[in-house]
Design a protein around this motif. Structure first.
Motif, mmCIF file in Angstrom:
data_model
loop_
_atom_site.group_PDB
_atom_site.id
_atom_site.type_symbol
_atom_site.label_atom_id
_atom_site.label_comp_id
_atom_site.label_asym_id
_atom_site.label_seq_id
_atom_site.Cartn_x
_atom_site.Cartn_y
_atom_site.Cartn_z
ATOM 1 N N GLN A 45 0.912 -1.190 0.184
ATOM 2 C CA GLN A 45 0.111 0.207 0.141
ATOM 3 C C GLN A 45 0.934 1.111 -0.042
ATOM 4 O OE1 GLN A 45 -2.521 -0.891 3.567
ATOM 5 N NE2 GLN A 45 -4.191 -1.358 1.972
ATOM 6 N N CYS A 46 0.460 2.293 -0.768
ATOM 7 C CA CYS A 46 1.156 3.461 -0.800
ATOM 8 C C CYS A 46 0.185 4.673 -1.301
ATOM 9 C CB CYS A 46 2.115 3.569 -2.002
ATOM 10 S SG CYS A 46 1.499 2.722 -3.503
ATOM 11 N N PRO A 47 0.593 5.710 -1.147
ATOM 12 C CA PRO A 47 0.008 6.946 -1.546
ATOM 13 C C PRO A 47 -0.563 6.882 -2.912
ATOM 14 C CG PRO A 47 1.683 7.787 -0.377
ATOM 15 C CD PRO A 47 1.999 6.371 -0.620
ATOM 16 N N ALA A 48 -1.968 7.183 -3.280
ATOM 17 C CA ALA A 48 -2.474 7.276 -4.703
ATOM 18 C C ALA A 48 -1.619 7.969 -5.429
ATOM 19 C CB ALA A 48 -3.923 7.406 -4.481
ATOM 20 N N GLY A 49 -1.357 7.722 -6.597
ATOM 21 C CA GLY A 49 -0.556 8.740 -7.537
ATOM 22 C C GLY A 49 0.844 8.580 -7.425
ATOM 23 N N SER A 50 1.421 7.947 -6.364
ATOM 24 C CA SER A 50 2.925 7.767 -6.371
ATOM 25 C C SER A 50 3.320 6.307 -7.079
ATOM 26 C CB SER A 50 3.427 7.770 -5.055
ATOM 27 O OG SER A 50 3.071 6.292 -4.295
ATOM 28 N N SER A 51 4.493 6.353 -7.296
ATOM 29 C CA SER A 51 4.989 4.996 -8.134
ATOM 30 C C SER A 51 5.709 4.185 -7.042
ATOM 31 C CB SER A 51 6.011 5.559 -9.186
ATOM 32 O OG SER A 51 7.092 6.014 -8.760
ATOM 33 N N SER A 52 5.699 4.406 -6.006
ATOM 34 C CA SER A 52 6.113 3.607 -4.895
ATOM 35 C C SER A 52 5.965 2.156 -4.816
ATOM 36 C CB SER A 52 6.246 4.085 -3.485
ATOM 37 O OG SER A 52 5.101 4.232 -2.934
ATOM 38 N N CYS A 53 4.584 1.884 -5.084
ATOM 39 C CA CYS A 53 3.897 0.380 -5.099
ATOM 40 C C CYS A 53 4.627 -0.244 -6.139
ATOM 41 C CB CYS A 53 2.371 0.407 -5.230
ATOM 42 S SG CYS A 53 1.411 0.606 -3.696
ATOM 43 N N TYR A 65 6.849 -8.803 -12.686
ATOM 44 C CA TYR A 65 5.802 -9.166 -11.788
ATOM 45 C C TYR A 65 4.383 -8.784 -12.705
ATOM 46 C CZ TYR A 65 5.112 -4.196 -11.118
ATOM 47 O OH TYR A 65 4.856 -2.928 -11.458
ATOM 48 N N ASP A 66 3.407 -9.452 -12.125
ATOM 49 C CA ASP A 66 2.143 -9.435 -12.673
ATOM 50 C C ASP A 66 1.336 -8.712 -11.701
ATOM 51 O OD1 ASP A 66 2.559 -10.736 -15.248
ATOM 52 O OD2 ASP A 66 2.465 -12.608 -14.067
ATOM 53 N N VAL A 67 0.531 -7.947 -12.182
ATOM 54 C CA VAL A 67 -0.346 -7.212 -11.201
ATOM 55 C C VAL A 67 -1.684 -8.031 -11.177
ATOM 56 C CG1 VAL A 67 -1.997 -5.341 -10.792
ATOM 57 C CG2 VAL A 67 0.231 -4.896 -11.548
ATOM 58 N N VAL A 68 -2.281 -8.450 -9.850
ATOM 59 C CA VAL A 68 -3.424 -9.522 -9.550
ATOM 60 C C VAL A 68 -4.634 -8.402 -9.341
ATOM 61 C CG1 VAL A 68 -4.201 -11.085 -8.244
ATOM 62 C CG2 VAL A 68 -1.781 -11.337 -8.530
ATOM 63 N N ARG A 69 -4.329 -7.393 -8.659
ATOM 64 C CA ARG A 69 -5.650 -6.712 -8.122
ATOM 65 C C ARG A 69 -5.084 -5.183 -7.899
ATOM 66 N NH1 ARG A 69 -9.822 -9.149 -4.835
ATOM 67 N NH2 ARG A 69 -10.325 -9.810 -6.771
ATOM 68 N N GLN A 70 -5.376 -3.999 -8.129
ATOM 69 C CA GLN A 70 -5.276 -2.892 -7.483
ATOM 70 C C GLN A 70 -6.521 -2.141 -7.309
ATOM 71 O OE1 GLN A 70 -2.177 -1.025 -10.120
ATOM 72 N NE2 GLN A 70 -3.761 0.151 -11.227
ATOM 73 N N SER A 71 -6.515 -1.332 -6.183
ATOM 74 C CA SER A 71 -7.688 -0.600 -6.181
ATOM 75 C C SER A 71 -7.021 0.755 -5.216
ATOM 76 C CB SER A 71 -8.650 -1.209 -5.193
ATOM 77 O OG SER A 71 -8.126 -1.442 -4.009
ATOM 78 N N THR A 72 -7.962 2.003 -5.137
ATOM 79 C CA THR A 72 -7.661 3.037 -4.609
ATOM 80 C C THR A 72 -8.823 3.347 -3.496
ATOM 81 O OG1 THR A 72 -6.315 4.029 -6.302
ATOM 82 C CG2 THR A 72 -7.010 5.637 -4.764
ATOM 83 N N GLY A 74 -9.583 6.141 -0.405
ATOM 84 C CA GLY A 74 -9.390 7.206 0.604
ATOM 85 C C GLY A 74 -7.988 7.757 0.256
ATOM 86 N N GLY A 75 -7.313 7.740 -0.975
ATOM 87 C CA GLY A 75 -6.016 8.104 -0.992
ATOM 88 C C GLY A 75 -4.810 7.308 -1.009
ATOM 89 N N THR A 76 -5.223 5.986 -0.851
ATOM 90 C CA THR A 76 -4.211 4.822 -0.607
ATOM 91 C C THR A 76 -4.496 3.989 -1.655
ATOM 92 O OG1 THR A 76 -4.133 5.159 1.597
ATOM 93 C CG2 THR A 76 -3.454 3.211 1.129
ATOM 94 N N LEU A 77 -3.432 3.638 -2.430
ATOM 95 C CA LEU A 77 -3.579 2.462 -3.614
ATOM 96 C C LEU A 77 -2.971 1.402 -2.870
ATOM 97 C CD1 LEU A 77 -3.352 1.721 -6.623
ATOM 98 C CD2 LEU A 77 -0.854 2.193 -6.327
ATOM 99 N N SER A 78 -3.834 0.210 -3.096
ATOM 100 C CA SER A 78 -3.365 -0.946 -2.606
ATOM 101 C C SER A 78 -3.088 -1.857 -3.979
ATOM 102 C CB SER A 78 -4.601 -1.642 -1.914
ATOM 103 O OG SER A 78 -5.013 -1.043 -0.745
ATOM 104 N N LEU A 79 -2.029 -2.369 -4.070
ATOM 105 C CA LEU A 79 -1.524 -3.224 -5.215
ATOM 106 C C LEU A 79 -1.198 -4.669 -4.767
ATOM 107 C CD1 LEU A 79 -0.649 -3.560 -8.242
ATOM 108 C CD2 LEU A 79 1.609 -2.867 -7.062
#
Length: 88
Positions: A45-53, A65-72, A74-79
């Motif tokens: 999890q990282c701040p939405a809009g950042s590339s840290s994830c 790597y393969d992205v299985v699922r991602q969602s945003t 409250g301003g948090t990106l979960s990858l």
């Protein structure tokens, strides 16, 4: 109504114990979930809009790597991602 010092000490001790259990529960981690091909997944999890994830996933998987699922939310990106199998 008079309360003894031991009553308050017991009550404080109980509250501290309950707080410790709750704090430790928040630190627990779960076992990784696996894809149908057996690869483990990782949640970052990282701040939405950042590339840290994606940077974390890339560093952990040597760039593949393969992205299985991602969602945003409250301003948090979960990858959720899974490293690709090494080429043979």
């Amino acid at each position: 109504m008079k309360r003894s010092l031991s009553f308050f000490a017991r009550r404080s001790s109980l509250l501290l114990s309950a707080g410790a259990v709750l704090a430790l529960g928040a630190c627990s981690s779960s076992a990784p979930l696996f894809l149908s091909d057996g690869r483990p997944t990782v949640l970052v999890q990282c701040p939405a809009g950042s590339s840290s994830c994606s940077e974390q996933a890339s560093a952990n998987c040597n760039g593949a790597y393969d992205v299985v699922r991602q969602s945003t939310d409250g301003g948090t990106l979960s990858l959720i991602y899974a490293c690709r199998a090494a080429a043979r």
